[in-house]
Scaffold this motif. Sequence first.
Motif, mmCIF file in Angstrom:
data_model
loop_
_atom_site.group_PDB
_atom_site.id
_atom_site.type_symbol
_atom_site.label_atom_id
_atom_site.label_comp_id
_atom_site.label_asym_id
_atom_site.label_seq_id
_atom_site.Cartn_x
_atom_site.Cartn_y
_atom_site.Cartn_z
ATOM 1 N N PRO A 1 0.079 -6.071 -10.340
ATOM 2 C CA PRO A 1 -0.339 -5.739 -8.973
ATOM 3 C C PRO A 1 0.738 -6.086 -7.942
ATOM 4 O O PRO A 1 1.165 -7.233 -7.835
ATOM 5 N N ILE A 2 1.153 -5.090 -7.202
ATOM 6 C CA ILE A 2 2.181 -5.278 -6.179
ATOM 7 C C ILE A 2 1.676 -6.229 -5.093
ATOM 8 O O ILE A 2 2.420 -7.049 -4.570
ATOM 9 N N THR A 3 0.389 -6.126 -4.782
ATOM 10 C CA THR A 3 -0.203 -6.976 -3.754
ATOM 11 C C THR A 3 -0.015 -8.453 -4.095
ATOM 12 O O THR A 3 0.323 -9.265 -3.224
ATOM 13 N N ASP B 1 -3.197 0.123 -4.465
ATOM 14 C CA ASP B 1 -2.585 -0.709 -5.499
ATOM 15 C C ASP B 1 -3.647 -1.072 -6.531
ATOM 16 O O ASP B 1 -4.437 -1.993 -6.333
ATOM 17 N N GLY C 1 5.838 -1.179 -4.123
ATOM 18 C CA GLY C 1 6.110 -1.161 -5.549
ATOM 19 C C GLY C 1 6.812 0.141 -5.902
ATOM 20 O O GLY C 1 6.577 1.175 -5.270
ATOM 21 N N VAL D 1 4.231 2.566 -4.731
ATOM 22 C CA VAL D 1 2.912 1.949 -4.626
ATOM 23 C C VAL D 1 2.780 1.191 -3.303
ATOM 24 O O VAL D 1 3.540 0.255 -3.034
ATOM 25 N N LYS D 2 1.811 1.586 -2.513
ATOM 26 C CA LYS D 2 1.545 0.921 -1.234
ATOM 27 C C LYS D 2 0.538 -0.204 -1.429
ATOM 28 O O LYS D 2 -0.429 -0.072 -2.181
ATOM 29 N N THR D 3 0.767 -1.305 -0.731
ATOM 30 C CA THR D 3 -0.238 -2.353 -0.650
ATOM 31 C C THR D 3 -1.004 -2.153 0.662
ATOM 32 O O THR D 3 -0.686 -1.262 1.457
ATOM 33 N N PHE E 1 -1.413 1.686 -11.824
ATOM 34 C CA PHE E 1 -1.066 2.759 -10.899
ATOM 35 C C PHE E 1 -1.660 4.097 -11.380
ATOM 36 O O PHE E 1 -2.856 4.143 -11.663
#
Length: 308
Positions: free
Chosen positions: A120-122, A182, A136, A152-154, A186
């Motif tokens: 998880p990018i968050t 996120d 991400g 990938v946007k948080t 993905f």
Amino acid sequence: MGTSKNIAVIGAGLMGHGIALTLARAGHKVMITDPVDAARESVKDRIAQSMAAMGCADSELPAALACIIVKASTPEAVATADVVFEAAPEKMALKKAIFAEIEAHAPDDCILASNTSVMPITEIMSDLRLKRRAVGTHWWNPPHMIPLVEVVKTEWTDRVVAQTMFDLLADAGKTPVMVAKDVPGFIGNRLQHALWREAVSLVENGICDAEAVDTVIKSSFGRRLAVLGPLENADLVGTDLTLDIHENVLFDLEARQGPSPYLQGLVEAGKLGMKSGQGFRTWTQQEADDVRARVASHLTKLETILET
């Protein structure tokens, strides 16, 4: 091509060297580093080997290598960066520590990207002071040959930051897609491992052997996947027919929430695939090498076809 940027790549392994290669070929100045001396010392040679495997002309190599500067440390690599790509192993504590160091030394307007396939990018970016500039980027292996990169946007990612990353990748010849939420895996790995879960289940339940699974995929729908996505296919055959099929098969597909006990058993028995000589199938070293060569040759030929 867009404006040339200063790019930092943290990690010079399989993914990092491919990311650096891609961006250097696009004309960007790339600073690359790795904590392992051997990785830093060999990265340009590995980039040259990868370019040769891609079928790049010999004349392309000097220009690409001239754009790549090997740095001794992360602070040196990121000091003047416009964009940083972290390409470290998939360990949460390691990635968080790397980004703490990056943020301490990179300019405040620098875009920070973590390359990960499922993490998880968050969570990776949760300790950053300026979270809005973090995204991400899931590059697929090998990153210099597979077109897709998932951006990938948080919940914190600034829209302009995400679009800037998207455009940077597109200008470098990649095929970016925007992941608006996120979620684990993905888009691509959720789809891929849903297929793998059913593939493992077919073998686990004695319906067929592993070779049959691979043959069916390679000799049927796998042949059209490069040009016809699953939802395009559903529209092609009709959503009504798709619904009819789903009503008759989805109830019987594998739906367990955890990993397959069969897969866990292989790992516990040391049957780790090609690297150990046995996994779902038995492999000699020559057979494993042939598979890798076949994949590289296919990807190179496909890229050549798409460029003409």
